[in-house]
Write a protein that holds these residues in place. Sequence first.
Motif, PDB file in Angstrom:
ATOM      1  N   GLY A  28       0.814  -1.215   0.000  1.00  0.00           N
ATOM      2  CA  GLY A  28       0.000   0.000   0.000  1.00  0.00           C
ATOM      3  C   GLY A  28       0.843   1.260   0.000  1.00  0.00           C
ATOM      4  O   GLY A  28       0.500   2.253  -0.649  1.00  0.00           O
ATOM      5  N   THR A  29       1.970   1.220   0.695  1.00  0.00           N
ATOM      6  CA  THR A  29       2.867   2.377   0.739  1.00  0.00           C
ATOM      7  C   THR A  29       3.512   2.596  -0.624  1.00  0.00           C
ATOM      8  O   THR A  29       3.617   3.741  -1.087  1.00  0.00           O
ATOM      9  N   ARG A  30       3.912   1.519  -1.300  1.00  0.00           N
ATOM     10  CA  ARG A  30       4.483   1.658  -2.645  1.00  0.00           C
ATOM     11  C   ARG A  30       3.451   2.241  -3.614  1.00  0.00           C
ATOM     12  O   ARG A  30       3.767   3.124  -4.422  1.00  0.00           O
ATOM     13  N   GLN A  31       2.216   1.782  -3.540  1.00  0.00           N
ATOM     14  CA  GLN A  31       1.154   2.318  -4.399  1.00  0.00           C
ATOM     15  C   GLN A  31       0.898   3.790  -4.086  1.00  0.00           C
ATOM     16  O   GLN A  31       0.694   4.599  -4.994  1.00  0.00           O
ATOM     17  N   PHE A  32       0.912   4.146  -2.806  1.00  0.00           N
ATOM     18  CA  PHE A  32       0.731   5.542  -2.397  1.00  0.00           C
ATOM     19  C   PHE A  32       1.819   6.423  -3.009  1.00  0.00           C
ATOM     20  O   PHE A  32       1.528   7.500  -3.532  1.00  0.00           O
ATOM     21  N   ILE A  33       3.057   5.961  -2.970  1.00  0.00           N
ATOM     22  CA  ILE A  33       4.164   6.749  -3.537  1.00  0.00           C
ATOM     23  C   ILE A  33       3.967   6.935  -5.037  1.00  0.00           C
ATOM     24  O   ILE A  33       4.140   8.035  -5.563  1.00  0.00           O
ATOM     25  N   GLN A  34       3.596   5.884  -5.726  1.00  0.00           N
ATOM     26  CA  GLN A  34       3.410   5.978  -7.177  1.00  0.00           C
ATOM     27  C   GLN A  34       2.293   6.934  -7.557  1.00  0.00           C
ATOM     28  O   GLN A  34       2.396   7.652  -8.554  1.00  0.00           O
ATOM     29  N   THR A  35       1.228   6.982  -6.771  1.00  0.00           N
ATOM     30  CA  THR A  35       0.090   7.816  -7.147  1.00  0.00           C
ATOM     31  C   THR A  35       0.133   9.217  -6.536  1.00  0.00           C
ATOM     32  O   THR A  35      -0.281  10.172  -7.186  1.00  0.00           O
ATOM     33  N   SER A  36       0.622   9.361  -5.317  1.00  0.00           N
ATOM     34  CA  SER A  36       0.517  10.634  -4.610  1.00  0.00           C
ATOM     35  C   SER A  36       1.791  11.470  -4.601  1.00  0.00           C
ATOM     36  O   SER A  36       1.722  12.689  -4.431  1.00  0.00           O
ATOM     37  N   TYR A  37       2.951  10.852  -4.743  1.00  0.00           N
ATOM     38  CA  TYR A  37       4.209  11.607  -4.697  1.00  0.00           C
ATOM     39  C   TYR A  37       4.264  12.732  -5.746  1.00  0.00           C
ATOM     40  O   TYR A  37       4.639  13.864  -5.408  1.00  0.00           O
ATOM     41  N   PRO A  38       3.897  12.477  -7.006  1.00  0.00           N
ATOM     42  CA  PRO A  38       3.978  13.565  -7.995  1.00  0.00           C
ATOM     43  C   PRO A  38       3.137  14.787  -7.608  1.00  0.00           C
ATOM     44  O   PRO A  38       3.586  15.923  -7.751  1.00  0.00           O
ATOM     45  N   LEU A  39       1.936  14.565  -7.092  1.00  0.00           N
ATOM     46  CA  LEU A  39       1.071  15.674  -6.681  1.00  0.00           C
ATOM     47  C   LEU A  39       1.645  16.393  -5.460  1.00  0.00           C
ATOM     48  O   LEU A  39       1.627  17.619  -5.384  1.00  0.00           O
ATOM     49  N   ALA A  81      -5.204   3.876   0.108  1.00  0.00           N
ATOM     50  CA  ALA A  81      -6.126   4.899   0.636  1.00  0.00           C
ATOM     51  C   ALA A  81      -5.905   5.117   2.126  1.00  0.00           C
ATOM     52  O   ALA A  81      -5.919   6.263   2.608  1.00  0.00           O
ATOM     53  N   ASP A  82      -5.678   4.031   2.860  1.00  0.00           N
ATOM     54  CA  ASP A  82      -5.416   4.159   4.296  1.00  0.00           C
ATOM     55  C   ASP A  82      -4.083   4.866   4.549  1.00  0.00           C
ATOM     56  O   ASP A  82      -3.965   5.666   5.479  1.00  0.00           O
ATOM     57  N   VAL A  83      -3.094   4.565   3.720  1.00  0.00           N
ATOM     58  CA  VAL A  83      -1.793   5.239   3.842  1.00  0.00           C
ATOM     59  C   VAL A  83      -1.969   6.737   3.608  1.00  0.00           C
ATOM     60  O   VAL A  83      -1.463   7.555   4.376  1.00  0.00           O
ATOM     61  N   GLU A  84      -2.715   7.099   2.578  1.00  0.00           N
ATOM     62  CA  GLU A  84      -2.932   8.522   2.293  1.00  0.00           C
ATOM     63  C   GLU A  84      -3.634   9.217   3.454  1.00  0.00           C
ATOM     64  O   GLU A  84      -3.266  10.334   3.833  1.00  0.00           O
ATOM     65  N   ARG A  85      -4.609   8.562   4.051  1.00  0.00           N
ATOM     66  CA  ARG A  85      -5.318   9.153   5.182  1.00  0.00           C
ATOM     67  C   ARG A  85      -4.386   9.348   6.381  1.00  0.00           C
ATOM     68  O   ARG A  85      -4.380  10.403   7.014  1.00  0.00           O
TER      69      ARG A  85
END
Length: 93
Positions: A28-39, A81-85
């Motif tokens: 989940g953390t890897r997915q969070f980095i891929q989707t949220s890091y650029p923003l 989603a939980d990581v982002e929250r």
Amino acid sequence: MSTLTRALSPTIREIRVLLSQSGQASTGTRQFIQTSYPLLKKNNPDLPVLIREVQDTPARVFARFERGVEKHVELDNLSSADVERKVSDLLTV
């Protein structure tokens, strides 16, 4: 609205993300980095965001604030989603 979709408080000095390169608990953390890091970087271009991949380490994120205050949250076995929250809660000053 997510905290990551806007500029963060200037009291945040640094964000560090630690995760396992291939561990299942860090998915989940890897997915969070891929989707949220650029923003996150787009909205906070001068904020250092360090991503450290270490074999078999628990997924965690640290935030360093003014005067050396540091807080962290554990991210093992959470969905993206939980990581982002959790990260948003950590970065809310």
